[in-house]
Design an enzyme around this catalytic site. Structure first.
Site, PDB file in Angstrom:
ATOM      1  N   TYR A  53       8.568  -2.935 -13.467  1.00  0.00           N
ATOM      2  CA  TYR A  53       7.185  -3.079 -13.017  1.00  0.00           C
ATOM      3  C   TYR A  53       6.556  -4.337 -13.598  1.00  0.00           C
ATOM      4  O   TYR A  53       6.917  -4.761 -14.691  1.00  0.00           O
ATOM      5  CB  TYR A  53       6.351  -1.869 -13.457  1.00  0.00           C
ATOM      6  CG  TYR A  53       6.654  -0.584 -12.744  1.00  0.00           C
ATOM      7  CD1 TYR A  53       7.509  -0.519 -11.648  1.00  0.00           C
ATOM      8  CD2 TYR A  53       6.088   0.611 -13.177  1.00  0.00           C
ATOM      9  CE1 TYR A  53       7.779   0.684 -11.014  1.00  0.00           C
ATOM     10  CE2 TYR A  53       6.357   1.822 -12.550  1.00  0.00           C
ATOM     11  CZ  TYR A  53       7.199   1.850 -11.482  1.00  0.00           C
ATOM     12  OH  TYR A  53       7.469   3.047 -10.862  1.00  0.00           O
ATOM     13  N   SER A 237       4.026   8.175  -5.188  1.00  0.00           N
ATOM     14  CA  SER A 237       3.404   7.869  -3.887  1.00  0.00           C
ATOM     15  C   SER A 237       2.815   9.119  -3.227  1.00  0.00           C
ATOM     16  O   SER A 237       3.037   9.369  -2.046  1.00  0.00           O
ATOM     17  CB  SER A 237       4.404   7.196  -2.944  1.00  0.00           C
ATOM     18  OG  SER A 237       4.740   5.917  -3.407  1.00  0.00           O
ATOM     19  N   LEU A 239      -0.022   9.521  -2.225  1.00  0.00           N
ATOM     20  CA  LEU A 239      -0.942   9.089  -1.164  1.00  0.00           C
ATOM     21  C   LEU A 239      -0.221   8.257  -0.110  1.00  0.00           C
ATOM     22  O   LEU A 239      -0.860   7.556   0.678  1.00  0.00           O
ATOM     23  CB  LEU A 239      -2.103   8.282  -1.756  1.00  0.00           C
ATOM     24  CG  LEU A 239      -2.982   9.019  -2.762  1.00  0.00           C
ATOM     25  CD1 LEU A 239      -4.080   8.099  -3.272  1.00  0.00           C
ATOM     26  CD2 LEU A 239      -3.584  10.282  -2.145  1.00  0.00           C
ATOM     27  N   GLY A 242      -1.020   4.684  -0.078  1.00  0.00           N
ATOM     28  CA  GLY A 242      -2.391   4.436   0.354  1.00  0.00           C
ATOM     29  C   GLY A 242      -2.686   4.815   1.790  1.00  0.00           C
ATOM     30  O   GLY A 242      -3.848   4.818   2.203  1.00  0.00           O
ATOM     31  N   THR A 245      -5.247   7.569   2.425  1.00  0.00           N
ATOM     32  CA  THR A 245      -6.670   7.308   2.177  1.00  0.00           C
ATOM     33  C   THR A 245      -7.411   7.020   3.470  1.00  0.00           C
ATOM     34  O   THR A 245      -8.636   7.102   3.519  1.00  0.00           O
ATOM     35  CB  THR A 245      -6.860   6.099   1.249  1.00  0.00           C
ATOM     36  OG1 THR A 245      -6.447   4.894   1.925  1.00  0.00           O
ATOM     37  CG2 THR A 245      -6.071   6.257  -0.044  1.00  0.00           C
ATOM     38  N   LYS A 247      -7.397   3.989   4.788  1.00  0.00           N
ATOM     39  CA  LYS A 247      -7.854   2.589   4.799  1.00  0.00           C
ATOM     40  C   LYS A 247      -7.052   1.699   5.737  1.00  0.00           C
ATOM     41  O   LYS A 247      -7.494   0.595   6.067  1.00  0.00           O
ATOM     42  CB  LYS A 247      -7.835   2.007   3.382  1.00  0.00           C
ATOM     43  CG  LYS A 247      -6.471   1.915   2.722  1.00  0.00           C
ATOM     44  CD  LYS A 247      -6.636   1.466   1.275  1.00  0.00           C
ATOM     45  CE  LYS A 247      -5.334   1.505   0.507  1.00  0.00           C
ATOM     46  NZ  LYS A 247      -5.542   1.193  -0.928  1.00  0.00           N
TER      47      LYS A 247
END
Length: 348
Positions: A53, A237, A239, A242, A245, A247
């Site tokens: 990371y 993960s 979500l 993302g 969400t 978005k």
């Protein structure tokens, strides 16, 4: 916040884990430290990182930055034993490590030494293998997974045994406490458990696999294994990068989002996925829930040992993730989620 036992280790961790993978690319050191402070105030004691990371994207020149940010926080705070810190050794083929070496006894020793230095600590609570040497169906490889290309069973078991012996030595030296897997299969996890039973080394206490409303491979054989063998799923993960969400609804790419850096969201981005996510978002709103809170609470409700790993690029983004603490989704909502999954499985 409730504390749950990590596998059968006796280590008690918060029911939500703070992920760190954006620190050092999308987030500064100060922002990472602010997120830890906020999470600690909310009762979290469990942090997950990895030697490769930050991500978005993974690069050799940024490898290790996230561990360094965690390390400067640990050095500043001075209460190491209050936190449970998990990290991972990178698997074969990554461009984060020169030459992309496989996990081996020599690599494990060097990687542990390097992670301890970056983390500014004497020990790692949970040391995980980021993915298996033999390969797997994770990272969107489901559609072309071919186990016939793997080494023979005996070669795999010999490799696992050598790694376990090294991990046991490191545990005896006080450098790691427990062992976990990531991006593994039911067969692979069962072999690691059997070898530990035979005295080859430490028992697997966790498996960090992708899991969310939109990625549910774990539900069947691995879910049974996790329940019966008391191996905790660390769900990454939750979500769907993302997508849950809302978005990215309409296949848009907002500025300063993960998709603005990695357009395909690791192979998850497609019109069908965004349309399915819209349905989950609408369902959350129907029940007066933030879609992020619903998605995390749903993961926490599953019928096997599970802890979601949540991540964000700001404290404001982190809040609805942590608001899932104590949320019990009503049966009517759970039934509607089950129907959605039945009609729209495997979005990517």
């Amino acid at each position: 916040m409730r504390k749950l036992e990590l596998g059968q280790s006796g280590i008690m961790v918060s029911e939500i884990c703070l992920g760190t993978m954006t620190w050092g690319s999308q987030n500064t050191e100060a922002e990472g430290h602010d997120q830890i402070d906020f999470a600690l105030d909310r009762g979290i004691n469990f942090l997950d990182t990895a030697e490769m990371y930050p991500v978005n994207p993974v690069k050799a020149e940024t490898m290790g930055r996230t561990e360094q940010i965690v390390g400067t926080y640990l050095a500043k705070r001075g209460k190491r034993d209050d936190l449970v810190v998990a990290t991972k050794i990178t698997g074969e083929g990554s461009n984060a490590i020169e030459g992309g070496p496989e996990i081996s006894p020599t690599r494990i020793r060097q990687a542990v030494t390097d992670s301890l230095t970056r983390l500014q600590t004497d020990y790692i609570d949970l040391y995980q293998f980021h993915w298996p040497n033999r390969g797997s169906y994770h990272f969107r490889k489901t559609w072309r997974f071919d186990p016939s290309k793997q080494p023979s069973k005996q070669e795999v078991l010999d490799d696992m045994s050598a790694c376990l012996e090294t991990l046991e030595a490191l545990r005896q030296e006080g450098k790691i406490r427990e062992f976990g897997l990531s991006n593994e299969s039911a067969w692979g996890t069962a072999q690691w458990l059997a070898l530990a039973e035979a005295g080859k080394g430490p028992r697997v206490e966790s498996i960090q696999n992708e899991y969310s409303l939109m990625c549910r491979y774990y539900d069947l054989d691995l879910g049974e294994l996790g329940q019966q063998e008391k191996v905790t799923l660390l769900a990454y993960s939750p979500l769907a990068a993302g997508i849950l969400t809302g978005k990215y609804s309409g296949d848009v790419i907002p500025d300063n989002t993960r998709r603005s850096l990695v357009n395909n969201l690791g192979g998850r981005a497609n019109p069908r996925a965004f349309e399915i996510a819209d349905r989950y978002v609408a369902l959350a709103k129907e029940f007066d829930l933030h879609p992020v809170t619903m998605a995390i609470a749903w993961v926490m409700s599953r019928p096997f040992p599970v802890i979601p790993i949540v991540g964000a690029t700001s404290v404001d983004q982190l809040k609805p993730n942590l608001d899932a603490e104590g949320v019990e989704l009503p049966k009517e909502l759970l039934d509607k989620i089950a129907e959605l999954h039945k009609h729209y499985p495997m979005p990517y």
